[in-house]
Design a protein around this motif. Structure first.
Motif, PDB file in Angstrom:
ATOM      1  N   THR A 137       0.844  -1.288   0.151  1.00 43.07           N
ATOM      2  CA  THR A 137      -0.141  -0.494  -0.217  1.00 43.07           C
ATOM      3  C   THR A 137       0.941   1.048   0.271  1.00 43.07           C
ATOM      4  N   SER A 140       3.103   5.966   5.033  1.00 43.33           N
ATOM      5  CA  SER A 140       3.462   7.563   5.476  1.00 43.33           C
ATOM      6  C   SER A 140       4.765   6.901   6.127  1.00 43.33           C
ATOM      7  N   VAL A 162       2.005   3.934   8.329  1.00 47.57           N
ATOM      8  CA  VAL A 162       0.723   2.980   8.230  1.00 47.57           C
ATOM      9  C   VAL A 162       0.494   2.259   8.098  1.00 47.57           C
ATOM     10  N   ASN A 163      -0.241   1.347   8.710  1.00 49.91           N
ATOM     11  CA  ASN A 163      -0.591  -0.200   8.660  1.00 49.91           C
ATOM     12  C   ASN A 163      -2.207   0.188   9.084  1.00 49.91           C
ATOM     13  N   GLY A 164      -2.801   0.308   6.845  1.00 50.91           N
ATOM     14  CA  GLY A 164      -4.535   0.069   7.103  1.00 50.91           C
ATOM     15  C   GLY A 164      -4.435   1.369   7.942  1.00 50.91           C
ATOM     16  N   THR A 165      -5.415   1.367   9.398  1.00 54.60           N
ATOM     17  CA  THR A 165      -6.042   3.384   9.584  1.00 54.60           C
ATOM     18  C   THR A 165      -5.076   3.082  10.744  1.00 54.60           C
ATOM     19  N   ASN A 166      -3.621   2.380  11.393  1.00 55.95           N
ATOM     20  CA  ASN A 166      -3.132   2.943  11.905  1.00 55.95           C
ATOM     21  C   ASN A 166      -1.439   2.498  12.447  1.00 55.95           C
ATOM     22  N   TYR A 167      -0.760   3.664  13.031  1.00 56.16           N
ATOM     23  CA  TYR A 167       0.218   3.771  12.966  1.00 56.16           C
ATOM     24  C   TYR A 167       1.616   2.296  13.524  1.00 56.16           C
ATOM     25  N   ASP A 168       1.988   1.250  12.680  1.00 66.44           N
ATOM     26  CA  ASP A 168       2.684  -0.040  13.434  1.00 66.44           C
ATOM     27  C   ASP A 168       4.307   1.093  13.589  1.00 66.44           C
TER      28      ASP A 168
END
Length: 181
Positions: A137, A140, A162-168
């Protein structure tokens, strides 16, 4: 003489805080230049990594090297393709002058990517690597901190993306000799 934009300034002081020398860096586009991190090698050479504005390429990473008297030795740039914002966030200098830099760069396919670079003390780029938290994807991703193992030369990087709607958060180990994860 300095202009009205932000420039990178270095000041050398003695142990009594008396200025013995100073210099500054003003990029070619006369835009804003910001120091991010610095280090000194075992010979007293000073390395500064920062971000510089360029009219044709956006914000680029700049690596500056000065001798112990603040005489310039080299200026190196990293810029991704096109007009894009790239930025350094941290650097660790090894005693031999090897500069380990982390930050982010922009790619039209992947968005902002975590960027790791290793430069020899003479300014030659040994390698550069990218990391994407969610590889399939547009993300950021950015590196936040970097350290190295003085025995192996391996690098340890922390960053987020960013991983989906979360920050990892990521912790990545790169082999010092070639940047393999």
């Amino acid at each position: 003489a300095p202009t009205f934009d932000f420039d990178i300034q270095l000041i050398k002081m003695d142990t009594n805080f008396v200025v013995s020398n100073s210099t500054y860096y003003n990029g070619a586009s006369n835009g804003n230049d910001f120091p991010i991190d610095m280090g000194i090698d075992q010979l007293g050479n000073v390395y500064v990594v920062g971000n510089t504005s360029n009219a044709g390429t956006g914000t680029d990473i700049v690596l500056l090297k000065y001798d112990s008297n603040l005489n310039p030795m080299f200026t190196k740039f990293y810029s991704s393709a096109g007009i894009a914002d790239d930025g350094a966030t941290a650097m660790r200098v090894e005693p031999n002058g090897v500069c380990n830099i982390v930050g982010s760069c922009y790619d039209v396919t992947y968005g902002n990517r975590l960027l790791v670079m290793k430069y020899w003390g003479n300014g030659v780029l040994l390698w550069k690597k990218y990391h994407d938290v969610a590889p399939s994807t547009i993300g950021s991703d950015i590196g936040n901190a970097i350290s190295y193992d003085p025995v192996t030369g391996d690098l340890y990087v922390t960053g987020r993306g960013v991983n989906g709607t979360n920050y990892d958060w990521s912790v990545i180990k790169y082999r010092g000799v070639d940047g393999a994860k």
